[in-house]
Structures are given as structure tokens and as C-alpha cells.
Scaffold this motif. Sequence first.
Motif, PDB file in Angstrom:
ATOM      1  N   VAL A 126       0.852  -1.179   0.000  1.00 40.37           N
ATOM      2  CA  VAL A 126       0.000   0.000   0.000  1.00 40.37           C
ATOM      3  C   VAL A 126       0.897   1.240   0.000  1.00 40.37           C
ATOM      4  CG1 VAL A 126      -1.752   1.269   1.281  1.00 40.37           C
ATOM      5  CG2 VAL A 126      -1.810  -1.207   1.250  1.00 40.37           C
ATOM      6  N   VAL A 127       0.676   2.097  -0.981  1.00 42.47           N
ATOM      7  CA  VAL A 127       1.410   3.354  -1.051  1.00 42.47           C
ATOM      8  C   VAL A 127       0.412   4.455  -0.709  1.00 42.47           C
ATOM      9  CG1 VAL A 127       2.759   4.908  -2.503  1.00 42.47           C
ATOM     10  CG2 VAL A 127       2.931   2.437  -2.836  1.00 42.47           C
ATOM     11  N   THR A 128       0.658   5.128   0.398  1.00 41.85           N
ATOM     12  CA  THR A 128      -0.277   6.159   0.845  1.00 41.85           C
ATOM     13  C   THR A 128      -0.194   7.393  -0.046  1.00 41.85           C
ATOM     14  OG1 THR A 128       1.327   7.153   2.337  1.00 41.85           O
ATOM     15  CG2 THR A 128      -0.062   5.388   3.253  1.00 41.85           C
ATOM     16  N   PRO A 129      -1.288   8.136  -0.156  1.00 44.19           N
ATOM     17  CA  PRO A 129      -1.273   9.361  -0.955  1.00 44.19           C
ATOM     18  C   PRO A 129      -0.211  10.357  -0.475  1.00 44.19           C
ATOM     19  CG  PRO A 129      -3.522   8.757  -0.400  1.00 44.19           C
ATOM     20  CD  PRO A 129      -2.621   7.833   0.359  1.00 44.19           C
ATOM     21  N   GLU A 130       0.024  10.435   0.824  1.00 42.85           N
ATOM     22  CA  GLU A 130       1.026  11.342   1.364  1.00 42.85           C
ATOM     23  C   GLU A 130       2.415  11.004   0.840  1.00 42.85           C
ATOM     24  OE1 GLU A 130      -1.078   9.560   3.389  1.00 42.85           O
ATOM     25  OE2 GLU A 130      -2.493  11.115   3.938  1.00 42.85           O
ATOM     26  N   PHE A 131       2.724   9.696   0.790  1.00 42.80           N
ATOM     27  CA  PHE A 131       4.022   9.257   0.299  1.00 42.80           C
ATOM     28  C   PHE A 131       4.177   9.612  -1.182  1.00 42.80           C
ATOM     29  CE2 PHE A 131       6.897   6.025  -1.512  1.00 42.80           C
ATOM     30  CZ  PHE A 131       8.021   6.270  -0.734  1.00 42.80           C
ATOM     31  N   LYS A 132       3.110   9.443  -1.952  1.00 49.11           N
ATOM     32  CA  LYS A 132       3.151   9.791  -3.374  1.00 49.11           C
ATOM     33  C   LYS A 132       3.450  11.275  -3.568  1.00 49.11           C
ATOM     34  CE  LYS A 132      -0.095   6.213  -4.827  1.00 49.11           C
ATOM     35  NZ  LYS A 132      -1.426   5.947  -5.361  1.00 49.11           N
ATOM     36  N   VAL A 133       2.849  12.153  -2.729  1.00 46.90           N
ATOM     37  CA  VAL A 133       3.086  13.596  -2.825  1.00 46.90           C
ATOM     38  C   VAL A 133       4.550  13.908  -2.520  1.00 46.90           C
ATOM     39  CG1 VAL A 133       2.539  15.823  -1.752  1.00 46.90           C
ATOM     40  CG2 VAL A 133       0.702  14.248  -2.350  1.00 46.90           C
TER      41      VAL A 133
END
Length: 156
Positions: A126-133
Motif C-alpha cells: 500500500v502506497v499512501t497518498p502522502e508518500f506519493k506527494v
Amino acid sequence: MNRTDANITGASRDTFIVCRNSQGVEVRATPLRMTRFAATFEVYNPFSIVQLSEVLSEFKIVMSDRVVYSGRAVVSSIVNAGIMVVCEAALEEGWLDVELLSPQDRKARLREQFEEFVTEWRKVDVVTPEFKVVVAGRLFEERLTTKSAGKGTGLG
């Protein structure tokens, strides 16, 4: 793993054998091949002494955190391969998951195991949206830095 003669490879997760030798010492092993009546396995620990014709008590085969065999086994063959010992042991009637080695319902069982694998994978992948940003921001900064560095050298 739904075969009469199941070959175990590194692709099988958490598959191992644990038992006790005649001195009561715990032996952990990696299975190589299994049939309904025999298991072939590798023992890497030099202190886990296994002898020909030895009865291995509390012999358990564990696959994917599930005990599929629990009973006794008798060592029928040993090959000393230097850093490890390859053993074959005759199994008694201790199978808890008899369907494991049955050719029936192979497709249904394979589908079930695949779905279980994907479900478990999704839990850890799972890649969190925060990490993607954060990653996108760093890539953007790196691109800006690369472009500005290239302008002064005639590379940009």
C-alpha cells in the motif's frame, strides 16, 4: 500444491519442517519433495544430528502458517552434502490436510490460493497518498536542480 507429488520451491512461502530427533533435539528443515508417504528435506544445522532409521517425533510439515502433517517419521535415506544433510523420511498417517496432495479440485484450490496471495500482498503493498506527494515533490525538485545545473555548463 495440489499434486500427488508436490515439489516445494522457494516460491512457497513459509514452508518448513520441524521435528525432534531421538535425543530430543529440535530439528528444522527445508522440504524439497513430498508425497503422501514420504518427505525429502534439507537440514542445515550441524548440531541437528539425524541418523538412518531414526524415528523423528513431533514431525510437522508447515505450509503458509498451516500445519498440514503432524505425526512421526522414520528416516529412510541420508546424503551428507557437506554444509547440509539431505534426508528422506517415511511418513505415517498424520496428514491433517489430505486434499493438499490430491489432484481433484486443482483449479479451484489454485484460484483460492492465488486470491489469498493477492489479498496478503495488498496488505503490505500500500502506497499512501502522502508518500506519493513527497516522492513527486522530490522528483520535481531534482528535475529543477538538474536543469539549473545544466544551464551554466552548456549542457542544458
